[in-house]
Enzyme design. Structure first.
Site, mmCIF file in Angstrom:
data_model
loop_
_atom_site.group_PDB
_atom_site.id
_atom_site.type_symbol
_atom_site.label_atom_id
_atom_site.label_comp_id
_atom_site.label_asym_id
_atom_site.label_seq_id
_atom_site.Cartn_x
_atom_site.Cartn_y
_atom_site.Cartn_z
ATOM 1 N N LYS A 190 0.854 -1.188 0.000
ATOM 2 C CA LYS A 190 0.000 0.000 0.000
ATOM 3 C C LYS A 190 0.890 1.239 0.000
ATOM 4 C CE LYS A 190 -1.168 1.522 3.910
ATOM 5 N NZ LYS A 190 -0.424 2.813 3.872
ATOM 6 N N VAL A 219 9.326 -4.963 6.648
ATOM 7 C CA VAL A 219 8.453 -4.819 7.810
ATOM 8 C C VAL A 219 8.676 -3.444 8.444
ATOM 9 C CG1 VAL A 219 7.917 -5.782 10.079
ATOM 10 C CG2 VAL A 219 8.454 -7.306 8.169
ATOM 11 N N ILE A 277 4.386 0.772 4.195
ATOM 12 C CA ILE A 277 3.678 0.321 2.997
ATOM 13 C C ILE A 277 2.608 -0.713 3.341
ATOM 14 C CG2 ILE A 277 5.467 0.904 1.321
ATOM 15 C CD1 ILE A 277 6.500 -1.939 1.476
ATOM 16 N N ASP A 307 -5.169 0.392 8.851
ATOM 17 C CA ASP A 307 -4.951 0.325 7.404
ATOM 18 C C ASP A 307 -5.582 -0.901 6.753
ATOM 19 O OD1 ASP A 307 -3.594 2.708 7.165
ATOM 20 O OD2 ASP A 307 -1.598 1.811 7.247
#
Length: 291
Positions: free
Chosen positions: A11, A98, A102, A139
């Protein structure tokens, strides 16, 4: 039944405006244009009697213990809300860095909910599925149906999909994990505070690359400055993108440390990615398309 599979794409926050910090719950209120990359993790589900997770792949180690993974958290939230939910064994191939801004874990969780929805005959917009996504993480709802759209509030308000032209891009993570909480803390907003700045532009349907870049170019990521104080290498990654031919916009995604560059052509993105990877072999560098 055969195993089910889906991608969990990265993302990317093309913009991220922080409006302020809500007094009622302490969460930061955001406006963000989100797109999804062609690179990501991969998740499969083998239906069975026991809920389980196996993680492999180049970034499996930093993903942390399996029991606390967002894939299992999402599945448990859905199981609490759907009596008799069919589950099984998840296998996660972890490719994304990680704590990178994103949404790797959030996208994995959303992928798990998509697979469970398919297995149990639930629509992606089923209220229980959306509620489980919200309970898993801020998210996760925007990642349930990974297409470009606006995200507002603390992630609970999701706009309709935007039919935007694919954008050639390069993603860079300089190998420094940046947890979200310290970045928001460095922003320095107390509950009830607002953050000054121009309003987020209205994004119309079907914008081509030129129209989209002219629209979001003056926009910003309000977390970039505080993230730079915690991880100055983000500035080096941005500078490396801006030095490449054809780079039209370079910005940080989310709370960092991943940055993205949007290029005029796919060939220029590929050349830029190769040049940066040669110069910085320890960085994660991926040419991709954002949609």
């Amino acid at each position: 039944m055969q195993s089910l599979a889906t991608r969990a794409p990265a993302k990317i926050n093309l913009t991220l405006h922080v409006l302020g910090r809500r007094e009622a719950d302490g969460y930061h209120a955001l406006e963000s244009l989100v797109a999804f990359a062609g690179v990501g993790d991969h998740l499969t589900l083998e239906p069975g009697p026991d809920l389980d997770l196996a993680i492999s792949g180049p970034t499996a180690g930093p993903a942390g213990p399996n029991a606390d993974n967002l894939v299992l958290r999402a599945a448990r939230h859905l199981a609490e809300r759907v009596p008799g939910l069919r589950t099984g064994r998840f296998r996660l191939l972890k490719r994304l860095p990680v704590a990178a801004g994103i949404g790797g874990g959030s996208s994995d969780a959303a992928a798990a909910l998509r697979l469970l929805a398919e297995l149990n005959g639930l629509a992606l917009d089923h209220p229980t599925l959306v509620e489980s996504a919200r309970a898993t993480g801020a998210d996760v709802p925007v990642c349930l149906d990974p297409r470009a759209r606006m995200m507002r509030g603390a992630g609970e308000t999701i706009g309709s999909p935007l039919d935007l032209s694919p954008l050639p891009a390069v993603l860079i993570n300089p190998g420094v994990p940046v947890p979200t909480a310290p970045v928001f803390k460095a922003l320095g907003l107390a509950p009830g505070d607002t953050l000054a700045g121009a309003d987020h532009p209205e994004v119309a349907q079907g914008l081509g690359p030129n129209g989209l870049l002219s629209l979001i170019g003056p926009a910003r990521n309000d977390l970039e400055a505080p993230a730079l104080t915690l991880a100055p290498v983000i500035g080096e990654a941005l500078a490396s993108l801006r030095a490449q031919g054809g780079c039209r916009l370079a910005r940080m995604s989310g709370s960092g440390a991943t940055v993205f560059g949007i290029f005029a052509h796919r060939s220029q993105a590929a050349l830029g990615a190769r040049a940066i990877a040669r110069a910085m072999p320890g960085w994660w560098v991926e040419p991709t398309l954002l949609r």
